[in-house]
Design a protein around this motif. Structure first.
Motif, PDB file in Angstrom:
ATOM      1  N   ASP A   4     -11.709   1.802  -9.972  1.00 49.84           N
ATOM      2  CA  ASP A   4     -12.409   1.260  -8.809  1.00 49.84           C
ATOM      3  C   ASP A   4     -13.882   0.969  -9.084  1.00 49.84           C
ATOM      4  OD1 ASP A   4     -13.097   3.895  -9.108  1.00 49.84           O
ATOM      5  OD2 ASP A   4     -12.644   4.496  -7.036  1.00 49.84           O
TER       6      ASP A   4
ATOM      7  N   ASN B   7      -8.813   4.662  -4.518  1.00 45.00           N
ATOM      8  CA  ASN B   7      -8.494   3.704  -3.449  1.00 45.00           C
ATOM      9  C   ASN B   7      -8.093   2.371  -4.082  1.00 45.00           C
ATOM     10  OD1 ASN B   7      -8.396   1.919  -1.293  1.00 45.00           O
ATOM     11  ND2 ASN B   7     -10.193   2.759  -0.283  1.00 45.00           N
TER      12      ASN B   7
ATOM     13  N   ALA C 280       0.125   4.286   0.014  1.00 45.24           N
ATOM     14  CA  ALA C 280      -0.332   5.263   1.006  1.00 45.24           C
ATOM     15  C   ALA C 280       0.228   4.948   2.388  1.00 45.24           C
ATOM     16  CB  ALA C 280      -1.858   5.303   1.050  1.00 45.24           C
TER      17      ALA C 280
ATOM     18  N   LEU D 270      -7.081  -0.440  -2.593  1.00 42.96           N
ATOM     19  CA  LEU D 270      -7.094  -1.592  -1.680  1.00 42.96           C
ATOM     20  C   LEU D 270      -7.720  -2.838  -2.312  1.00 42.96           C
ATOM     21  CD1 LEU D 270      -7.868  -0.208   1.904  1.00 42.96           C
ATOM     22  CD2 LEU D 270      -5.901  -1.576   1.184  1.00 42.96           C
TER      23      LEU D 270
ATOM     24  N   LEU E 248       0.856  -1.188   0.000  1.00 44.16           N
ATOM     25  CA  LEU E 248       0.000   0.000   0.000  1.00 44.16           C
ATOM     26  C   LEU E 248       0.893   1.240   0.000  1.00 44.16           C
ATOM     27  CD1 LEU E 248      -2.868   1.182   0.161  1.00 44.16           C
ATOM     28  CD2 LEU E 248      -2.680   1.083   2.661  1.00 44.16           C
TER      29      LEU E 248
END
Length: 210
Positions: A123, A86, A41, A88, A39
């Motif tokens: 996403d 995002n 971030a 993830l 990740l």
């Protein structure tokens, strides 16, 4: 034979470009390649930094530069509908496609192309479902062990000295970014420069601290 560990996040256009040209830079070198999703971030948070797409001016320059680099490299690249996003779900999908958190090149390529080819929303739920069906992960993307593996990969990368993506680790050497690939190849070819200059560069004193 050297083991090369590539820490990557599909949110990064530089990681995508590096991934695409990596085989050319490793041609003729005996090696074992390991891909580990992390990740980005989380790295930024650890080092107290903002991402390049979060800084006015740098954001626009980043997009212009990667589009230019893609043109120069002859690599198809389309900006996704929105960025940053995002990542993830994509990262967990990559991790879930292996039992050890190390997806193969086919999986990573599919995920990178999902983001960086076609210009769609990276996403988008429907697109993610289609991609998941295509890759047929070995584990559930929502499984606790998948989430923990992604966290562990990120912590491992930071512990090895990574601060961005893509990062390539070989032995105790850390190579960051698309433009570091020729330097990494030189190390793999046992360039004598690394015998002295690598450590000498790290010994330079910091004159000003903010």
């Amino acid at each position: 034979m050297k083991t090369i560990t590539c820490y990557l996040d599909f949110i990064s256009p530089y990681a995508y470009l590096a991934f695409e040209v990596l085989p050319k830079h490793l041609m003729g070198v005996s090696h074992r390649m390991v891909y580990k999703p992390v990740l980005f971030a989380g790295m930024l948070k650890h080092h107290g930094q903002l991402g390049p797409a979060e800084i006015a001016g740098k954001r626009e320059w980043t997009y212009r530069q990667v589009l230019w680099q893609a043109k120069q490299l002859g690599t198809p690249l389309d900006m996704p509908q929105s960025h940053p996003f995002n990542p993830l779900a994509l990262l967990r999908l990559a991790v879930a496609c292996s039992v050890d958190g190390e997806p193969n090149r086919y999986v990573c390529e599919a995920l990178f192309k999902h983001v960086w080819q076609g210009g769609a929303a990276a996403d988008d739920v429907a697109r993610l479902q289609t991609l998941t069906q295509q890759l047929a992960p070995q584990r559930s993307v929502d499984a606790p062990d998948v989430k923990e593996q992604l966290k562990a990969n990120t912590e491992e990368a930071i512990a090895r000295g990574a601060f961005g993506v893509p990062t390539f680790c070989v032995d105790d050497k850390v190579f960051w970014g698309l433009d570091a690939l020729p330097m990494m190849r030189a190390y793999l070819d046992e360039d004598q420069w690394f015998d002295s200059a690598w450590d000498a560069a790290a010994s330079i004193q910091q004159g000003v601290k903010r």
